[in-house]
Design a protein around this motif. Structure first.
Motif, PDB file in Angstrom:
ATOM      1  N   VAL A 195     -22.691 -24.545 -28.880  1.00 51.83           N
ATOM      2  CA  VAL A 195     -21.507 -25.292 -29.298  1.00 51.83           C
ATOM      3  C   VAL A 195     -21.392 -25.280 -30.821  1.00 51.83           C
ATOM      4  CG1 VAL A 195     -20.463 -27.595 -29.399  1.00 51.83           C
ATOM      5  CG2 VAL A 195     -21.444 -26.772 -27.261  1.00 51.83           C
ATOM      6  N   VAL A 196     -22.487 -25.595 -31.507  1.00 51.03           N
ATOM      7  CA  VAL A 196     -22.448 -25.691 -32.966  1.00 51.03           C
ATOM      8  C   VAL A 196     -22.157 -24.323 -33.600  1.00 51.03           C
ATOM      9  CG1 VAL A 196     -23.799 -26.246 -35.032  1.00 51.03           C
ATOM     10  CG2 VAL A 196     -23.903 -27.736 -33.041  1.00 51.03           C
ATOM     11  N   LYS A 197     -22.798 -23.281 -33.119  1.00 48.50           N
ATOM     12  CA  LYS A 197     -22.555 -21.951 -33.683  1.00 48.50           C
ATOM     13  C   LYS A 197     -21.121 -21.495 -33.433  1.00 48.50           C
ATOM     14  CE  LYS A 197     -27.159 -20.084 -33.913  1.00 48.50           C
ATOM     15  NZ  LYS A 197     -27.268 -19.295 -35.131  1.00 48.50           N
ATOM     16  N   SER A 198     -20.605 -21.784 -32.248  1.00 49.80           N
ATOM     17  CA  SER A 198     -19.214 -21.451 -31.958  1.00 49.80           C
ATOM     18  C   SER A 198     -18.275 -22.187 -32.903  1.00 49.80           C
ATOM     19  CB  SER A 198     -18.890 -21.818 -30.508  1.00 49.80           C
ATOM     20  OG  SER A 198     -17.517 -21.738 -30.267  1.00 49.80           O
ATOM     21  N   MET A 199     -18.548 -23.476 -33.115  1.00 51.61           N
ATOM     22  CA  MET A 199     -17.735 -24.298 -34.004  1.00 51.61           C
ATOM     23  C   MET A 199     -17.759 -23.738 -35.426  1.00 51.61           C
ATOM     24  SD  MET A 199     -18.308 -28.357 -34.822  1.00 51.61           S
ATOM     25  CE  MET A 199     -18.606 -28.719 -33.113  1.00 51.61           C
ATOM     26  N   ILE A 200     -18.924 -23.420 -35.914  1.00 49.67           N
ATOM     27  CA  ILE A 200     -19.075 -22.909 -37.274  1.00 49.67           C
ATOM     28  C   ILE A 200     -18.325 -21.592 -37.460  1.00 49.67           C
ATOM     29  CG2 ILE A 200     -20.759 -21.915 -38.877  1.00 49.67           C
ATOM     30  CD1 ILE A 200     -22.685 -24.159 -37.949  1.00 49.67           C
ATOM     31  N   GLN A 234     -31.051 -30.573 -36.462  1.00 49.79           N
ATOM     32  CA  GLN A 234     -31.109 -29.308 -35.738  1.00 49.79           C
ATOM     33  C   GLN A 234     -31.911 -29.404 -34.448  1.00 49.79           C
ATOM     34  OE1 GLN A 234     -31.517 -29.486 -39.092  1.00 49.79           O
ATOM     35  NE2 GLN A 234     -30.419 -27.818 -40.064  1.00 49.79           N
ATOM     36  N   ASP A 235     -32.870 -30.322 -34.371  1.00 46.48           N
ATOM     37  CA  ASP A 235     -33.731 -30.417 -33.188  1.00 46.48           C
ATOM     38  C   ASP A 235     -33.324 -31.525 -32.225  1.00 46.48           C
ATOM     39  OD1 ASP A 235     -35.248 -28.285 -34.059  1.00 46.48           O
ATOM     40  OD2 ASP A 235     -36.590 -29.559 -35.216  1.00 46.48           O
ATOM     41  N   MET A 236     -32.194 -32.178 -32.464  1.00 44.99           N
ATOM     42  CA  MET A 236     -31.702 -33.206 -31.548  1.00 44.99           C
ATOM     43  C   MET A 236     -30.861 -32.529 -30.462  1.00 44.99           C
ATOM     44  SD  MET A 236     -32.732 -36.189 -32.770  1.00 44.99           S
ATOM     45  CE  MET A 236     -31.626 -37.404 -32.114  1.00 44.99           C
ATOM     46  N   PHE A 245     -21.720 -35.957 -35.213  1.00 42.53           N
ATOM     47  CA  PHE A 245     -21.094 -36.014 -33.895  1.00 42.53           C
ATOM     48  C   PHE A 245     -22.130 -35.948 -32.776  1.00 42.53           C
ATOM     49  CE2 PHE A 245     -21.233 -31.700 -35.487  1.00 42.53           C
ATOM     50  CZ  PHE A 245     -21.758 -30.976 -34.439  1.00 42.53           C
ATOM     51  N   ARG A 246     -21.695 -36.388 -31.591  1.00 38.11           N
ATOM     52  CA  ARG A 246     -22.466 -36.263 -30.353  1.00 38.11           C
ATOM     53  C   ARG A 246     -21.803 -35.214 -29.486  1.00 38.11           C
ATOM     54  NH1 ARG A 246     -22.021 -41.665 -31.219  1.00 38.11           N
ATOM     55  NH2 ARG A 246     -23.952 -42.697 -31.769  1.00 38.11           N
ATOM     56  N   ILE A 247     -22.612 -34.401 -28.841  1.00 35.98           N
ATOM     57  CA  ILE A 247     -22.095 -33.369 -27.942  1.00 35.98           C
ATOM     58  C   ILE A 247     -22.242 -33.886 -26.515  1.00 35.98           C
ATOM     59  CG2 ILE A 247     -22.297 -30.978 -27.204  1.00 35.98           C
ATOM     60  CD1 ILE A 247     -23.692 -30.453 -29.928  1.00 35.98           C
ATOM     61  N   ASP A 248     -21.119 -33.979 -25.796  1.00 36.98           N
ATOM     62  CA  ASP A 248     -21.110 -34.594 -24.471  1.00 36.98           C
ATOM     63  C   ASP A 248     -21.936 -33.836 -23.430  1.00 36.98           C
ATOM     64  OD1 ASP A 248     -19.494 -36.585 -25.475  1.00 36.98           O
ATOM     65  OD2 ASP A 248     -17.631 -35.614 -24.817  1.00 36.98           O
ATOM     66  N   ASP A 249     -21.761 -32.540 -23.316  1.00 35.27           N
ATOM     67  CA  ASP A 249     -22.411 -31.772 -22.255  1.00 35.27           C
ATOM     68  C   ASP A 249     -23.564 -30.924 -22.766  1.00 35.27           C
ATOM     69  OD1 ASP A 249     -20.608 -32.786 -20.398  1.00 35.27           O
ATOM     70  OD2 ASP A 249     -19.148 -31.211 -20.839  1.00 35.27           O
ATOM     71  N   SER A 254     -29.784 -29.221 -23.465  1.00 35.30           N
ATOM     72  CA  SER A 254     -30.877 -28.459 -24.057  1.00 35.30           C
ATOM     73  C   SER A 254     -30.466 -28.031 -25.457  1.00 35.30           C
ATOM     74  CB  SER A 254     -31.198 -27.222 -23.207  1.00 35.30           C
ATOM     75  OG  SER A 254     -30.131 -26.294 -23.273  1.00 35.30           O
ATOM     76  N   LEU A 255     -31.433 -27.589 -26.237  1.00 37.30           N
ATOM     77  CA  LEU A 255     -31.123 -27.086 -27.573  1.00 37.30           C
ATOM     78  C   LEU A 255     -30.248 -25.839 -27.506  1.00 37.30           C
ATOM     79  CD1 LEU A 255     -34.451 -27.562 -29.547  1.00 37.30           C
ATOM     80  CD2 LEU A 255     -32.312 -28.780 -29.857  1.00 37.30           C
ATOM     81  N   LYS A 256     -30.423 -25.068 -26.443  1.00 35.96           N
ATOM     82  CA  LYS A 256     -29.605 -23.870 -26.267  1.00 35.96           C
ATOM     83  C   LYS A 256     -28.130 -24.245 -26.083  1.00 35.96           C
ATOM     84  CE  LYS A 256     -29.541 -19.592 -23.648  1.00 35.96           C
ATOM     85  NZ  LYS A 256     -30.181 -18.831 -22.575  1.00 35.96           N
TER      86      LYS A 256
END
Length: 93
Positions: free
Chosen positions: A24-29, A46-48, A10-14, A17-19
């Motif tokens: 978003v990803v940690k919240s989702m998980i 992980q670095d994108m 997936f692509r994250i719209d907003d 930064s990596l932060k």
């Protein structure tokens, strides 16, 4: 015993930064693990800054039950988070 896995790209719209991305990803998980009792982890990119890949797996007694859980997880992710899912791969064992 049935084991079904899904790789979700997936692509994250907003995400600027990596932060931003990691929050978003940690919240989702954490939310999906708590709500559906599934195994879920970030497995690639992980670095994108604005892309993510998560792996999800479900173990159950019947294929239909496992597919239903994965479908509900996917719906919940798409409704809750500002992401664009561009690839889904399912694996059955």
């Amino acid at each position: 015993m049935v084991i079904i896995g899904m790789e979700l790209m997936f692509r994250i719209d907003d995400s600027y930064s990596l932060k931003d991305k990691r929050s978003v990803v940690k919240s989702m998980i954490h939310k999906m693990h708590r709500k559906f009792n599934i195994s879920i982890a970030e497995i690639d990119k992980q670095d994108m800054l604005n892309q993510g890949v998560i792996g999800i797996s479900v173990v159950g007694n019947a294929y239909q039950q496992c597919h239903t859980v994965l479908d509900r997880v996917l719906e919940e992710i798409e409704e809750t988070y500002a992401i664009e899912v561009y690839k889904i791969e399912r694996v059955e064992a």
